[in-house]
Design an enzyme around this catalytic site. Structure first.
Site, PDB file in Angstrom:
ATOM      1  N   ASN A   9      14.711 -21.112 -25.192  1.00 48.08           N
ATOM      2  CA  ASN A   9      14.493 -22.335 -24.415  1.00 48.08           C
ATOM      3  C   ASN A   9      13.136 -22.885 -24.824  1.00 48.08           C
ATOM      4  OD1 ASN A   9      14.156 -24.336 -22.539  1.00 48.08           O
ATOM      5  ND2 ASN A   9      13.785 -22.948 -20.814  1.00 48.08           N
ATOM      6  N   LYS A  11      11.740 -25.640 -24.056  1.00 44.11           N
ATOM      7  CA  LYS A  11      11.071 -26.464 -23.035  1.00 44.11           C
ATOM      8  C   LYS A  11      10.506 -27.737 -23.675  1.00 44.11           C
ATOM      9  CE  LYS A  11      10.000 -22.233 -20.597  1.00 44.11           C
ATOM     10  NZ  LYS A  11       9.383 -21.652 -19.451  1.00 44.11           N
ATOM     11  N   HIS A  95      17.805 -24.398 -14.580  1.00 48.02           N
ATOM     12  CA  HIS A  95      16.577 -23.642 -14.865  1.00 48.02           C
ATOM     13  C   HIS A  95      15.617 -23.794 -13.682  1.00 48.02           C
ATOM     14  CE1 HIS A  95      12.813 -22.415 -16.727  1.00 48.02           C
ATOM     15  NE2 HIS A  95      13.542 -21.806 -17.645  1.00 48.02           N
ATOM     16  N   GLU A  97      12.570 -24.289 -13.504  1.00 45.76           N
ATOM     17  CA  GLU A  97      11.611 -25.405 -13.604  1.00 45.76           C
ATOM     18  C   GLU A  97      12.268 -26.709 -13.170  1.00 45.76           C
ATOM     19  OE1 GLU A  97      10.438 -24.693 -17.639  1.00 45.76           O
ATOM     20  OE2 GLU A  97       9.364 -22.894 -17.007  1.00 45.76           O
ATOM     21  N   GLU A 165      16.859 -15.144 -14.110  1.00 41.22           N
ATOM     22  CA  GLU A 165      15.460 -15.411 -14.440  1.00 41.22           C
ATOM     23  C   GLU A 165      14.616 -15.378 -13.169  1.00 41.22           C
ATOM     24  OE1 GLU A 165      14.961 -17.630 -18.352  1.00 41.22           O
ATOM     25  OE2 GLU A 165      15.314 -19.153 -16.848  1.00 41.22           O
ATOM     26  N   GLY A 171       7.121 -17.407 -17.777  1.00 44.33           N
ATOM     27  CA  GLY A 171       5.862 -17.955 -18.293  1.00 44.33           C
ATOM     28  C   GLY A 171       4.622 -17.283 -17.730  1.00 44.33           C
ATOM     29  N   SER A 210       9.463 -13.873 -19.538  1.00 42.69           N
ATOM     30  CA  SER A 210       8.447 -13.212 -20.359  1.00 42.69           C
ATOM     31  C   SER A 210       9.030 -12.155 -21.308  1.00 42.69           C
ATOM     32  CB  SER A 210       7.356 -12.601 -19.467  1.00 42.69           C
ATOM     33  OG  SER A 210       6.687 -13.635 -18.748  1.00 42.69           O
TER      34      SER A 210
END
Ligand code: PEP
Length: 248
Positions: A9, A11, A95, A97, A165, A171, A210
């Site tokens: 991904n 991003k 996701h 985010e 996730e 991150g 991560s």
């Protein structure tokens, strides 16, 4: 035996030239990888360049998001069929985010999955708990609610991949232990079994948060961890390809 699925991904990173360069490196360095599906998800404006760079290599092209309507007055949105037109065969949906910054809900995730399946896209559906939810013992409840919402009216698990996730691991450099991942992946498969029966055995449940070459082997060795959704480390060809090799 489920085939591993390793997705990058990217991003909000990489213009068209950087996309092409990275795909060329990944293609060259993952050539010998066997029995693993490799997927990359660049930004929308780089999809077509990515498609050209992928050429006849088996790398799967995914988008990072999609809208659930096919056309109309929805300024700034992209329809599922437009992703197919740009050369995608998969899309990341829900996701954290997008849930956190762009108002994605279990209901919109569900609509996006249904619309994507309709045009033949594989939906990589993201779920995961926040740190507070984990620390207050709500992880399974959150995953249950996210998946029940996501799978409403979804007839089968064909063309579905679930990405677990944990939000606290994305991150942050802090990954879930392989045991924490295995526990939630087994729980997800169990939920899938209750709704879809045997189809759940084929469902790929991948881990994200991560992941890097130094922790991937341990995670990927767990029986219900069928691959990885990789953010930061997928921007470095050597790192990403090392994870691919560990899966093949
Ligand atoms: C992600 O973006 O899905 C992700 C897991 O990011 P990172 O690997 O950087 O934690």
């Amino acid at each position: 035996m489920r085939r591993k699925f390793i997705a990058g991904n990217w991003k909000l990173n990489n213009n068209r030239r950087q996309t092409t360069d990275l795909i060329e490196k990944i293609t060259a360095q993952s050539r010998d990888a066997k029995n693993v599906d490799v997927c990359v998800a660049p930004v929308f404006t780089s999809l077509q360049s990515a498609r050209e760079a992928i050429g006849s290599s088996p790398i799967i092209l995914a988008a990072q998001n999609v809208f659930y309507e096919e056309k109309g007055a929805f300024t700034g949105e992209i329809a599922p069929s437009m992703l197919v037109d740009a050369g995608c065969s998969a899309v990341i949906i829900g996701h954290s985010e997008r849930r956190q910054y762009f108002g994605e809900t279990n209901e919109t995730v569900n609509k996006k999955i249904l619309a994507s399946l309709k045009v033949g896209l594989t939906a990589v559906v993201c779920v995961g708990e926040t740190l507070e939810e984990r620390e207050t013992g709500k992880t399974n409840d959150v995953i249950h609610a996210q998946l029940s919402g996501a799978f409403k009216d979804v007839p089968s698990l064909e063309k579905i991949i679930v990405a677990y996730e944990p939000v606290w691991a994305i991150g942050t450099g802090r990954n879930a232990t392989s045991q924490q991942a295995q526990d939630v992946h087994a729980f997800i498969r169990d939920l899938a079994r209750k709704k879809y029966g045997k189809g759940a055995e084929e469902l790929r449940v991948i881990y994200g948060g991560s992941v890097k070459s130094s922790n991937a082997a341990d995670l990927l060795a767990r029986p219900d961890v069928d691959g990885a959704l990789v953010g930061g480390a997928s921007l470095i060809a050597e790192e990403f390809c090392a994870i691919i090799r560990l899966s093949s």
